[in-house]
Design an enzyme around this catalytic site. Structure first.
Site, PDB file in Angstrom:
ATOM      1  N   SER A 191      -1.227   7.530  -1.507  1.00  0.00           N
ATOM      2  CA  SER A 191      -0.590   7.864  -2.786  1.00  0.00           C
ATOM      3  C   SER A 191      -1.687   8.181  -3.807  1.00  0.00           C
ATOM      4  CB  SER A 191       0.218   6.658  -3.273  1.00  0.00           C
ATOM      5  OG  SER A 191       0.640   6.833  -4.605  1.00  0.00           O
ATOM      6  N   TYR A 215       0.851  -2.694  -4.821  1.00  0.00           N
ATOM      7  CA  TYR A 215       1.209  -1.400  -4.225  1.00  0.00           C
ATOM      8  C   TYR A 215      -0.002  -0.469  -4.240  1.00  0.00           C
ATOM      9  CZ  TYR A 215       3.419   3.125  -3.483  1.00  0.00           C
ATOM     10  OH  TYR A 215       3.733   4.373  -2.988  1.00  0.00           O
TER      11      TYR A 215
END
Ligand SMILES: NC(=O)c1ccc[n+]([C@@H]2O[C@H](COP(=O)([O-])OP(=O)(O)OC[C@H]3O[C@@H](n4cnc5c(N)ncnc54)[C@H](OP(=O)(O)O)[C@@H]3O)[C@@H](O)[C@H]2O)c1
Length: 252
Positions: free
Chosen positions: A139, A152
């Protein structure tokens, strides 16, 4: 680069994984799709079959190492896997407070352990064939520990760096490794985000960008480019300014 004929996708029941499965579906393509939610995965499989693909499905939790290995090796024996996309992932939501210890452990089990459980069984088979392509879903959040979702971000950094290490390790064996770093994509994962998401993109558009990047075996597929430039810039700004810019505004 030749088009992959047998593609494994984890997290294919939703969002980016479902969009990738639908995009890759075509006559002559075998798709091996994983997820946990049977109804949603079956719907993706049917859509792919309607586009002419041959489809296998398995309902496996990516944290289940033994079941992952058994399923992946069985698929690879049926037909050599050309491309595996380790896409399944989870978050605790972003921007709405601290991740709990339970969430932190689950995020790492799925986003990091799940990626290892996905790629490792196939890696040795690809090495022995001197062919294959591993794609890891990281990401743009992997480039900075953002206040709303530190675990995360850290999990995505872990798999990005792992993938970058694998690139050099597997290149002599003719196995390619790509690390995918998307920005904000409209999927069930982001729909609960209560804040504006700059340059939000549809899963279908993101899947096209990813497919094009994987087709040229790019080492890093990072997009949208303007957001990528912004997160990279955070590295060169003074720390106090980065903290001020990225602080969780609800808590300051
Ligand atoms: N959306 C974004 O803005 C964005 C940006 C950058 C990166 N990503 C990454 O892209 C990937 C896909 O996310 P998404 O946005 O498409 O989210 P999503 O719609 O919530 O899809 C997540 C997928 O992962 C699967 N999954 C979650 N936990 C699992 C587990 N324990 N075992 C097996 N499968 C599991 C889910 O399957 P079931 O529901 O069937 O369990 C689902 O298919 C994730 O790795 C995410 O971190 C997303």
């Amino acid at each position: 680069m030749s088009t992959p004929k047998h593609i494994v996708i984890t997290g294919a029941s939703s969002g980016l994984g479902a969009a990738l499965a639908t995009l890759y579906a075509a006559p002559g393509i075998r798709l091996s799709l994983m997820g946990r939610q049977e109804e949603r995965l079956a719907a993706v499989a049917t859509a792919a079959q309607n586009k002419g693909a041959q489809v296998a499905t398995a309902y496996v939790d990516v944290t289940d190492r033994a079941e992952m290995e058994k399923t992946l090796l069985a698929w690879d024996y049926e037909l050599a896997v050309d491309l595996v996309i380790a896409n399944a992932g989870t978050s605790a939501g972003t921007g709405d407070g601290q991740e709990t210890l339970e969430q932190i452990n689950q995020i790492f089990a799925v986003n990091v352990g799940g990626v290892f459980n996905t790629i490792t069984p196939l890696q040795s088979r690809m090495i022995s064939r001197r062919a294959g392509h591993i794609a890891i879903m990281s990401s743009l959040a992997s480039f900075h520990g953002f206040a709303g979702a530190p675990a995360y971000c850290a999990s995505k950094a872990a798999v990005r760096v792992y993938g970058e290490g694998l690139q050099a390790a597997l290149a002599p064996h003719a196995v390619a490794v790509s690390v995918i770093c998307p920005g904000f994509i409209a999927t069930p994962m982001t729909e609960r985000n209560p804040f504006p998401m700059p340059l939000l993109m549809t899963a279908e558009k993101a899947a096209q960008i990813i497919q094009a990047g994987l087709q040229r075996r790019a080492r890093r597929v990072a997009f949208p480019y303007r957001l990528y430039a912004v997160v990279r810039m955070l590295d060169i700004l003074p720390g106090w300014l980065v903290t001020r810019l990225t602080a969780d505004k609800k808590k300051t």
